[in-house]
Design an enzyme around this catalytic site. Structure first.
Site, PDB file in Angstrom:
ATOM      1  N   SER A   1       0.660  -1.040   0.000  1.00  0.00           N
ATOM      2  CA  SER A   1      -0.034   0.038  -0.035  1.00  0.00           C
ATOM      3  C   SER A   1       0.773   1.406   0.063  1.00  0.00           C
ATOM      4  CB  SER A   1      -0.848   0.166   1.235  1.00  0.00           C
ATOM      5  OG  SER A   1      -1.623  -1.197   1.283  1.00  0.00           O
TER       6      SER A   1
ATOM      7  N   HIS B   1      -1.379  -2.725  -7.113  1.00  0.00           N
ATOM      8  CA  HIS B   1      -1.994  -2.359  -5.855  1.00  0.00           C
ATOM      9  C   HIS B   1      -3.479  -2.534  -6.035  1.00  0.00           C
ATOM     10  CE1 HIS B   1      -3.011   0.741  -2.622  1.00  0.00           C
ATOM     11  NE2 HIS B   1      -2.843  -0.421  -2.108  1.00  0.00           N
TER      12      HIS B   1
ATOM     13  N   GLU C   1      -3.820   0.058  -9.315  1.00  0.00           N
ATOM     14  CA  GLU C   1      -2.870   1.161  -9.488  1.00  0.00           C
ATOM     15  C   GLU C   1      -1.657   0.063  -9.965  1.00  0.00           C
ATOM     16  OE1 GLU C   1      -3.276   4.923  -6.650  1.00  0.00           O
ATOM     17  OE2 GLU C   1      -2.533   3.072  -5.849  1.00  0.00           O
TER      18      GLU C   1
ATOM     19  N   ASN D   1      -4.033   6.106  -2.078  1.00  0.00           N
ATOM     20  CA  ASN D   1      -3.629   6.316  -0.676  1.00  0.00           C
ATOM     21  C   ASN D   1      -3.049   7.577  -0.084  1.00  0.00           C
ATOM     22  OD1 ASN D   1      -4.741   3.829   0.052  1.00  0.00           O
ATOM     23  ND2 ASN D   1      -2.804   2.569   0.068  1.00  0.00           N
TER      24      ASN D   1
HETATM   25  P1  NAD Z   1      -3.409  -9.447   6.380  1.00  0.00           P
HETATM   26  O1  NAD Z   1      -2.886  -9.146   7.760  1.00  0.00           O
HETATM   27  O2  NAD Z   1      -4.850  -9.676   6.159  1.00  0.00           O
HETATM   28  O3  NAD Z   1      -2.671 -10.635   5.466  1.00  0.00           O
HETATM   29  C1  NAD Z   1      -1.336 -10.759   5.598  1.00  0.00           C
HETATM   30  C2  NAD Z   1      -0.807 -12.273   5.314  1.00  0.00           C
HETATM   31  O4  NAD Z   1       0.539 -12.268   5.085  1.00  0.00           O
HETATM   32  C3  NAD Z   1      -1.240 -13.015   6.838  1.00  0.00           C
HETATM   33  O5  NAD Z   1      -2.091 -13.971   6.411  1.00  0.00           O
HETATM   34  C4  NAD Z   1       0.267 -13.441   7.117  1.00  0.00           C
HETATM   35  O6  NAD Z   1       0.193 -14.633   7.663  1.00  0.00           O
HETATM   36  C5  NAD Z   1       0.836 -13.273   5.758  1.00  0.00           C
HETATM   37  N1  NAD Z   1       2.408 -13.361   5.936  1.00  0.00           N
HETATM   38  C6  NAD Z   1       3.073 -12.581   6.544  1.00  0.00           C
HETATM   39  N2  NAD Z   1       4.493 -12.803   6.271  1.00  0.00           N
HETATM   40  C7  NAD Z   1       4.433 -13.817   5.670  1.00  0.00           C
HETATM   41  C8  NAD Z   1       5.505 -14.424   4.968  1.00  0.00           C
HETATM   42  N3  NAD Z   1       6.838 -14.169   5.213  1.00  0.00           N
HETATM   43  N4  NAD Z   1       5.211 -15.389   4.076  1.00  0.00           N
HETATM   44  C9  NAD Z   1       3.931 -15.722   3.619  1.00  0.00           C
HETATM   45  N5  NAD Z   1       3.032 -15.164   4.224  1.00  0.00           N
HETATM   46  C10 NAD Z   1       3.204 -14.000   5.176  1.00  0.00           C
HETATM   47  O7  NAD Z   1      -3.216  -8.100   5.533  1.00  0.00           O
HETATM   48  P2  NAD Z   1      -3.825  -7.603   4.137  1.00  0.00           P
HETATM   49  O8  NAD Z   1      -4.547  -6.450   4.384  1.00  0.00           O
HETATM   50  O9  NAD Z   1      -4.115  -8.548   3.328  1.00  0.00           O
HETATM   51  O10 NAD Z   1      -2.662  -6.710   3.422  1.00  0.00           O
HETATM   52  C11 NAD Z   1      -1.465  -7.519   2.502  1.00  0.00           C
HETATM   53  C12 NAD Z   1      -0.830  -6.522   1.622  1.00  0.00           C
HETATM   54  O11 NAD Z   1      -1.881  -5.697   0.976  1.00  0.00           O
HETATM   55  C13 NAD Z   1      -0.192  -5.495   2.481  1.00  0.00           C
HETATM   56  O12 NAD Z   1       1.198  -5.038   1.815  1.00  0.00           O
HETATM   57  C14 NAD Z   1      -1.053  -3.927   2.404  1.00  0.00           C
HETATM   58  O13 NAD Z   1      -0.451  -2.798   2.756  1.00  0.00           O
HETATM   59  C15 NAD Z   1      -1.543  -4.482   1.137  1.00  0.00           C
HETATM   60  N6  NAD Z   1      -2.882  -4.005   0.695  1.00  0.00           N
HETATM   61  C16 NAD Z   1      -4.043  -3.811   2.025  1.00  0.00           C
HETATM   62  C17 NAD Z   1      -5.123  -3.508   1.512  1.00  0.00           C
HETATM   63  C18 NAD Z   1      -6.264  -3.265   2.787  1.00  0.00           C
HETATM   64  O14 NAD Z   1      -7.156  -2.583   2.580  1.00  0.00           O
HETATM   65  N7  NAD Z   1      -6.147  -4.082   3.795  1.00  0.00           N
HETATM   66  C19 NAD Z   1      -5.412  -2.884   0.389  1.00  0.00           C
HETATM   67  C20 NAD Z   1      -4.600  -2.533  -0.694  1.00  0.00           C
HETATM   68  C21 NAD Z   1      -3.300  -3.554  -0.392  1.00  0.00           C
END
Ligand code: NAD
Length: 280
Positions: free
Chosen positions: A117, A138, A150, A188
């Site tokens: 993000s 993204h 994005e 963002n």
């Molecule tokens: P989340 O906490 O729901 O999930 C993250 C997952 O990654 C978890 O299941 C965790 O166990 C796993 N993980 C962590 N380290 C790991 C590793 N070394 N190997 C494999 N798996 C691993 O988080 P999310 O909301 O799904 O966000 C994930 C990414 O997407 C982040 O970079 C976030 O910034 C981005 N993002 C989030 C949103 C949102 O609205 N939440 C929107 C766009 C982008």
């Protein structure tokens, strides 16, 4: 392009896996352990069942999509992937460690994308031997609903990587916009400080959480209030993004609201923990 590797079976990874599988692509969904990956599959199955009940998919299509997704905790399985999308926790160290490992696993020439993000795509790309194959892809939450992707070019991203990523985004039914690498990218950069300001407003007790959200829905025509949106994004992710904006622009206007820090310290992460600015 036949097989997409996705790292992180959290809320974003699950959504990306679902839209890829529905678009006829094979998916390898990786998380830290088998259980976390299996929970991802369970949640995707629930989502597909809802799509069937709403008439957006037939049960045969949903079954076939689910069968195209394989959950695993073994990163080495990504040797089969034509594209890998990293959607692990928003933490630079985690992402850099993952990318260093991927460099040896993912076949040469295959695109490696990050769903970060806020972290610099140029910085993450520099961890690879070949940064030209690295790009930001993204997605927005919830992935099956939100049309935008994005596509973020790092300084060394190649045209071929950019074109392949735009093609993939279109193939899975998304509308890509081309964005230059900069903290928070475009959406963002605008959205997250707005939500942070709503948290300052709550902290200063100017109105209740419900009233702040009603204000922005009724007065600014937003489909969801900023505090409910923070709960949907995840307060830990919100804080991580504000910290990146604050640090990388070195500008106090991006400081995270102290209440946001407090909530994260308390384990109130929004929907995913059951409690955020609202209860779930
Ligand atoms: P989340 O906490 O729901 O999930 C993250 C997952 O990654 C978890 O299941 C965790 O166990 C796993 N993980 C962590 N380290 C790991 C590793 N070394 N190997 C494999 N798996 C691993 O988080 P999310 O909301 O799904 O966000 C994930 C990414 O997407 C982040 O970079 C976030 O910034 C981005 N993002 C989030 C949103 C949102 O609205 N939440 C929107 C766009 C982008």
């Amino acid at each position: 392009m036949k097989t997409i590797g996705i790292i992180g079976a959290g809320q974003m990874g699950r959504g990306i896996a679902l839209v890829c599988a529905v678009a006829d692509l094979n998916v390898i969904l990786i998380d830290l352990d088998e259980q976390a990956a299996a929970r991802g599959i369970e949640s995707i199955a629930g989502n597909l069942a809802r799509m069937v009940s709403k008439g957006k998919s037939t049960s045969d299509e949903a079954k076939a999509a689910l069968q195209r997704i394989r959950a695993s905790a073994v990163l080495a399985e990504l040797v089969e992937a034509d594209v890998v999308i990293e959607a692990a926790t928003e933490n630079v160290q985690i992402k850099e460690d993952l990318l260093r490992k991927l460099d040896d696993i993912v076949r040469p020439g295959a695109v490696i994308a990050t769903n970060t993000s806020s972290v610099s795509v140029t910085r993450l790309g520099a961890t690879l031997a070949d940064p030209t194959r690295f790009i930001g892809m993204h997605f927005f939450n919830p992935v099956p609903v939100m049309a935008l992707v994005e596509v973020i070019r790092g300084l060394r991203t190649s045209d071929a990587t950019f074109d392949a990523t735009v093609d993939l985004a279109k193939r899975i039914g998304k509308q890509p916009i081309c964005v230059k690498n900069s903290p928070g990218f475009v959406v963002n950069r605008i959205l997250i400080p707005m939500i942070n300001e709503a948290i300052f407003v709550l902290e200063q007790d100017l109105a209740s959480a419900a009233e702040i959200d009603a204000g922005m829905k009724l007065g600014a025509n937003h489909p969801i209030g900023p505090l409910a949106l923070a709960d949907l994004i995840g307060l830990d992710t919100m804080l991580a993004i504000m910290n990146v904006l604050y640090r990388d622009f070195n500008d106090s206007k991006y400081r995270p609201a102290p209440l946001l820090r407090e909530m994260v310290d308390a384990g109130y992460l929004g929907r995913k923990s059951g409690q955020g600015f609202f209860s779930y």
